[in-house]
Design a protein around this motif. Structure first.
Motif, PDB file in Angstrom:
ATOM      1  N   ALA A   1     -23.489  29.435  56.861  1.00  0.00           N
ATOM      2  CA  ALA A   1     -24.646  28.644  56.412  1.00  0.00           C
ATOM      3  C   ALA A   1     -24.428  27.170  56.731  1.00  0.00           C
ATOM      4  CB  ALA A   1     -24.857  28.846  54.917  1.00  0.00           C
ATOM      5  N   ARG A   2     -23.205  26.695  56.529  1.00  0.00           N
ATOM      6  CA  ARG A   2     -22.938  25.272  56.804  1.00  0.00           C
ATOM      7  C   ARG A   2     -23.034  24.974  58.294  1.00  0.00           C
ATOM      8  NH1 ARG A   2     -19.374  22.278  52.758  1.00  0.00           N
ATOM      9  NH2 ARG A   2     -19.044  20.977  54.588  1.00  0.00           N
ATOM     10  N   ALA A   3     -22.606  25.918  59.104  1.00  0.00           N
ATOM     11  CA  ALA A   3     -22.729  25.714  60.557  1.00  0.00           C
ATOM     12  C   ALA A   3     -24.200  25.609  60.941  1.00  0.00           C
ATOM     13  CB  ALA A   3     -22.052  26.863  61.304  1.00  0.00           C
TER      14      ALA A   3
ATOM     15  N   GLU B   1     -22.808  34.889  50.550  1.00  0.00           N
ATOM     16  CA  GLU B   1     -21.439  34.383  50.332  1.00  0.00           C
ATOM     17  C   GLU B   1     -20.839  33.765  51.596  1.00  0.00           C
ATOM     18  OE1 GLU B   1     -22.120  37.660  50.289  1.00  0.00           O
ATOM     19  OE2 GLU B   1     -20.622  38.720  51.505  1.00  0.00           O
ATOM     20  N   ASN B   2     -21.567  33.818  52.719  1.00  0.00           N
ATOM     21  CA  ASN B   2     -21.017  33.292  53.972  1.00  0.00           C
ATOM     22  C   ASN B   2     -21.319  31.792  54.114  1.00  0.00           C
ATOM     23  OD1 ASN B   2     -19.936  32.935  56.494  1.00  0.00           O
ATOM     24  ND2 ASN B   2     -20.894  34.747  57.402  1.00  0.00           N
ATOM     25  N   GLU B   3     -20.666  31.018  53.229  1.00  0.00           N
ATOM     26  CA  GLU B   3     -20.908  29.566  53.184  1.00  0.00           C
ATOM     27  C   GLU B   3     -20.610  28.911  54.518  1.00  0.00           C
ATOM     28  OE1 GLU B   3     -19.016  27.086  50.186  1.00  0.00           O
ATOM     29  OE2 GLU B   3     -19.045  28.889  48.930  1.00  0.00           O
TER      30      GLU B   3
ATOM     31  N   MET C   1     -26.640  24.663  59.016  1.00  0.00           N
ATOM     32  CA  MET C   1     -27.208  23.419  58.486  1.00  0.00           C
ATOM     33  C   MET C   1     -26.743  22.221  59.304  1.00  0.00           C
ATOM     34  SD  MET C   1     -27.838  24.015  54.496  1.00  0.00           S
ATOM     35  CE  MET C   1     -26.583  25.052  53.862  1.00  0.00           C
ATOM     36  N   ARG C   2     -25.512  22.270  59.728  1.00  0.00           N
ATOM     37  CA  ARG C   2     -25.022  21.183  60.583  1.00  0.00           C
ATOM     38  C   ARG C   2     -25.801  21.148  61.911  1.00  0.00           C
ATOM     39  NH1 ARG C   2     -19.673  18.273  62.044  1.00  0.00           N
ATOM     40  NH2 ARG C   2     -19.632  18.024  59.811  1.00  0.00           N
ATOM     41  N   ALA C   3     -26.212  22.325  62.364  1.00  0.00           N
ATOM     42  CA  ALA C   3     -26.975  22.392  63.624  1.00  0.00           C
ATOM     43  C   ALA C   3     -28.422  21.944  63.441  1.00  0.00           C
ATOM     44  CB  ALA C   3     -26.937  23.821  64.169  1.00  0.00           C
TER      45      ALA C   3
ATOM     46  N   LEU D   1     -26.651  36.986  66.260  1.00  0.00           N
ATOM     47  CA  LEU D   1     -25.221  37.185  66.020  1.00  0.00           C
ATOM     48  C   LEU D   1     -24.483  35.908  66.381  1.00  0.00           C
ATOM     49  CD1 LEU D   1     -23.664  40.487  67.394  1.00  0.00           C
ATOM     50  CD2 LEU D   1     -23.982  39.779  65.036  1.00  0.00           C
ATOM     51  N   LEU D   2     -23.590  35.512  65.505  1.00  0.00           N
ATOM     52  CA  LEU D   2     -22.815  34.287  65.723  1.00  0.00           C
ATOM     53  C   LEU D   2     -21.388  34.607  65.336  1.00  0.00           C
ATOM     54  CD1 LEU D   2     -22.571  31.118  65.981  1.00  0.00           C
ATOM     55  CD2 LEU D   2     -23.081  31.066  63.530  1.00  0.00           C
ATOM     56  N   ALA D   3     -20.455  34.301  66.204  1.00  0.00           N
ATOM     57  CA  ALA D   3     -19.054  34.573  65.866  1.00  0.00           C
ATOM     58  C   ALA D   3     -18.139  33.605  66.598  1.00  0.00           C
ATOM     59  CB  ALA D   3     -18.689  36.012  66.236  1.00  0.00           C
ATOM     60  N   VAL D   4     -17.126  33.168  65.887  1.00  0.00           N
ATOM     61  CA  VAL D   4     -16.077  32.320  66.478  1.00  0.00           C
ATOM     62  C   VAL D   4     -14.744  32.967  66.135  1.00  0.00           C
ATOM     63  CG1 VAL D   4     -14.961  30.056  66.344  1.00  0.00           C
ATOM     64  CG2 VAL D   4     -17.462  30.206  66.393  1.00  0.00           C
ATOM     65  N   HIS D   5     -13.898  33.115  67.137  1.00  0.00           N
ATOM     66  CA  HIS D   5     -12.599  33.742  66.922  1.00  0.00           C
ATOM     67  C   HIS D   5     -11.822  32.975  65.850  1.00  0.00           C
ATOM     68  CE1 HIS D   5      -8.608  35.328  67.648  1.00  0.00           C
ATOM     69  NE2 HIS D   5      -9.182  36.300  68.355  1.00  0.00           N
TER      70      HIS D   5
HETATM   71  C1  LIG Z   1     -19.053  31.754  60.512  1.00  0.00           C
HETATM   72  C2  LIG Z   1     -18.353  31.307  61.787  1.00  0.00           C
HETATM   73  C3  LIG Z   1     -19.252  31.618  62.969  1.00  0.00           C
HETATM   74  C4  LIG Z   1     -18.111  29.781  61.683  1.00  0.00           C
HETATM   75  O1  LIG Z   1     -17.528  29.343  62.906  1.00  0.00           O
HETATM   76  P1  LIG Z   1     -16.703  27.982  63.016  1.00  0.00           P
HETATM   77  O2  LIG Z   1     -16.779  27.516  64.415  1.00  0.00           O
HETATM   78  O3  LIG Z   1     -15.363  28.164  62.433  1.00  0.00           O
HETATM   79  O4  LIG Z   1     -17.531  27.041  62.083  1.00  0.00           O
HETATM   80  P2  LIG Z   1     -17.390  25.492  61.992  1.00  0.00           P
HETATM   81  O5  LIG Z   1     -16.073  25.005  62.477  1.00  0.00           O
HETATM   82  O6  LIG Z   1     -18.618  24.922  62.630  1.00  0.00           O
HETATM   83  O7  LIG Z   1     -17.432  25.312  60.421  1.00  0.00           O
HETATM   84  C5  LIG Z   1     -18.648  25.562  59.767  1.00  0.00           C
HETATM   85  C6  LIG Z   1     -18.688  24.831  58.443  1.00  0.00           C
HETATM   86  O8  LIG Z   1     -17.968  25.581  57.453  1.00  0.00           O
HETATM   87  C7  LIG Z   1     -17.073  24.715  56.796  1.00  0.00           C
HETATM   88  N1  LIG Z   1     -15.979  25.539  56.318  1.00  0.00           N
HETATM   89  C8  LIG Z   1     -14.809  25.771  56.902  1.00  0.00           C
HETATM   90  N2  LIG Z   1     -14.096  26.625  56.145  1.00  0.00           N
HETATM   91  C9  LIG Z   1     -14.897  26.950  55.094  1.00  0.00           C
HETATM   92  C10 LIG Z   1     -14.723  27.782  53.969  1.00  0.00           C
HETATM   93  N3  LIG Z   1     -13.612  28.495  53.787  1.00  0.00           N
HETATM   94  N4  LIG Z   1     -15.729  27.870  53.066  1.00  0.00           N
HETATM   95  C11 LIG Z   1     -16.869  27.162  53.251  1.00  0.00           C
HETATM   96  N5  LIG Z   1     -17.068  26.354  54.296  1.00  0.00           N
HETATM   97  C12 LIG Z   1     -16.078  26.254  55.196  1.00  0.00           C
HETATM   98  C13 LIG Z   1     -16.697  23.709  57.826  1.00  0.00           C
HETATM   99  O9  LIG Z   1     -16.186  22.531  57.218  1.00  0.00           O
HETATM  100  C14 LIG Z   1     -18.047  23.467  58.468  1.00  0.00           C
HETATM  101  O10 LIG Z   1     -18.857  22.694  57.620  1.00  0.00           O
HETATM  102  P3  LIG Z   1     -19.292  21.223  58.036  1.00  0.00           P
HETATM  103  O11 LIG Z   1     -19.961  21.376  59.377  1.00  0.00           O
HETATM  104  O12 LIG Z   1     -20.231  20.829  56.974  1.00  0.00           O
HETATM  105  O13 LIG Z   1     -18.002  20.458  58.110  1.00  0.00           O
HETATM  106  C15 LIG Z   1     -16.979  32.009  61.977  1.00  0.00           C
HETATM  107  O14 LIG Z   1     -16.188  31.732  60.839  1.00  0.00           O
HETATM  108  C16 LIG Z   1     -17.085  33.504  62.160  1.00  0.00           C
HETATM  109  O15 LIG Z   1     -17.219  33.986  63.272  1.00  0.00           O
HETATM  110  N6  LIG Z   1     -17.033  34.279  61.068  1.00  0.00           N
HETATM  111  C17 LIG Z   1     -17.091  35.751  61.151  1.00  0.00           C
HETATM  112  C18 LIG Z   1     -18.451  36.247  61.634  1.00  0.00           C
HETATM  113  C19 LIG Z   1     -19.590  35.645  60.855  1.00  0.00           C
HETATM  114  O16 LIG Z   1     -19.576  35.552  59.636  1.00  0.00           O
HETATM  115  N7  LIG Z   1     -20.636  35.236  61.595  1.00  0.00           N
HETATM  116  C20 LIG Z   1     -21.833  34.633  61.033  1.00  0.00           C
HETATM  117  C21 LIG Z   1     -22.789  35.694  60.603  1.00  0.00           C
HETATM  118  S1  LIG Z   1     -24.356  34.949  60.247  1.00  0.00           S
END
Ligand SMILES: CC(C)(COP(=O)(O)OP(=O)(O)OC[C@H]1O[C@@H](n2cnc3c(N)ncnc32)[C@H](O)[C@@H]1OP(=O)(O)O)[C@@H](O)C(=O)NCCC(=O)NCCS
Length: 299
Positions: free
Chosen positions: A122-124, A117-119, A126-128, A79-83
């Motif tokens: 996925a990008r987070a 669809e959770n780009e 891949m960045r990691a 589980l991964l989540a950021v407010h």
């Molecule tokens: C998914 C989630 C964890 C990302 O957290 P975050 O700290 O905001 O992520 P980051 O700031 O590291 O951004 C992640 C990447 O997405 C990109 N991004 C930002 N907004 C975006 C969008 N609308 N569409 C696509 N990519 C986007 C960022 O540029 C970054 O990419 P990069 O590292 O190549 O620049 C957070 O949005 C979240 O909690 N979402 C709801 C719960 C969820 O979906 N959890 C993951 C389940 S697997």
């Protein structure tokens, strides 16, 4: 105050902060603050979490645990989540790397299931340092007790626990991990049809922050009847164990398994993929420390 990423410290405040972020994102956890705290305090072999704090307030978390399947241990970034107020700062990738640093001591590979669809997620990953393994799947789940038990596919099919790894070796994609059986949390059932081997199912029991359940990790069957019987046996086992959920990532193209699961009452949550990595991640030293702190430079 800087943004820090550190291991869950076992306090009620940490559990409260984590649950507040869960409520603001998934909002699916049935557990209380005390239950979350207990789940995350079972020691290095149990489920672990890391928190991102912004100005001292929990703004994100990741939860992970090890599974031990037939092909060896895997570190599951579950589980991964950021407010939403703290998104877009790269916290997700920092959390993933903190979890991966711990997981490197427990497994040589890490993986996560991410919706197609959770780009952003996925990008987070891949960045990691993770990559998409290129095997799109459909995620199916079943909640035991929501359907009547279907009738058994026929008297000629029987399912029983495997006596040893040699019963399934011929069907595995790779060599089984030595000592995979017996192992708490791993169940291996074999099907026989007309007295002959007809397949197996590998089940991993998991306790996540959202449910207690079983994952169908792999399933091979030589006939539709054997496949149905294996899934039914898995469902019966989950119901008897009082589990909340049984799930399966079905690779695109595995029509027979998809049909068997759907006919037994599984529902599709849509398209998902595996984000995978070898551990340790490049540039991330393995760590079992309780206070993993990664600076922005690691993100
Ligand atoms: C998914 C989630 C964890 C990302 O957290 P975050 O700290 O905001 O992520 P980051 O700031 O590291 O951004 C992640 C990447 O997405 C990109 N991004 C930002 N907004 C975006 C969008 N609308 N569409 C696509 N990519 C986007 C960022 O540029 C970054 O990419 P990069 O590292 O190549 O620049 C957070 O949005 C979240 O909690 N979402 C709801 C719960 C969820 O979906 N959890 C993951 C389940 S697997």
């Amino acid at each position: 105050m800087p943004t820090i990423v550190r291991a869950f410290a076992g306090s009620l405040a940490d559990a409260e902060g984590l649950l507040a972020v869960e409520r603001a994102t998934f909002d699916e956890s049935p557990y209380s603050v005390a239950q979350i705290r207990a789940m995350l305090s079972r020691g290095p072999g149990g489920q672990q979490a890391w928190l991102a704090l912004v100005d001292g307030v929990v703004a994100g978390f990741v939860a992970a645990f090890a599974t031990h399947g037939l092909l060896g241990p895997a570190w599951e970034i579950d589980l991964l989540a950021v407010h939403p107020d703290a998104s877009g700062q790269g916290l997700a990738a920092r959390l993933i790397r903190a979890a991966a640093a711990h997981g490197a001591r427990l497994a040589g590979r890490a993986r996560a299931v991410v919706a197609a669809e959770n780009e952003r997620s996925a990008r987070a990953f891949m960045r990691a340092g993770f990559r998409d393994d290129g095997r799109p799947c459909r995620l199916l789940i079943h909640r035991p007790g929501t359907h009547d038990a279907p009738s058994w596919p026929g008297p000629e099919v029987a399912v029983r626990p495997a006596a040893s790894l040699s019963e399934v070796e011929g069907w595995l994609a790779g060599p089984p991990s030595p000592g995979a059986l017996p192992r708490e949390g791993l169940s291996l059932l074999v099907a026989e049809e007309g007295g002959r081997p007809a397949g197996y199912v590998e089940l991993l029991d998991v306790q996540t922050l959202l449910y207690r359940g079983t994952w169908i990790e792999s399933l091979v069957a030589t006939t539709d009847r054997a496949r149905t019987a294996l899934v039914q046996a898995a469902l019966a086992r989950a119901a008897a164990g009082g589990l909340d959920e049984i799930g399966a990532m079905v690779p695109e193209g595995d029509g027979p398994l998809l049909r068997a699961l759907m006919s037994l009452g599984f529902e599709s949550l849509g398209e998902f993929g595996w984000l995978v990595a070898r551990l340790p991640l490049p540039g991330v030293a393995a760590s079992l420390g309780a206070t993993v702190t990664l600076g922005a430079g690691n993100a």
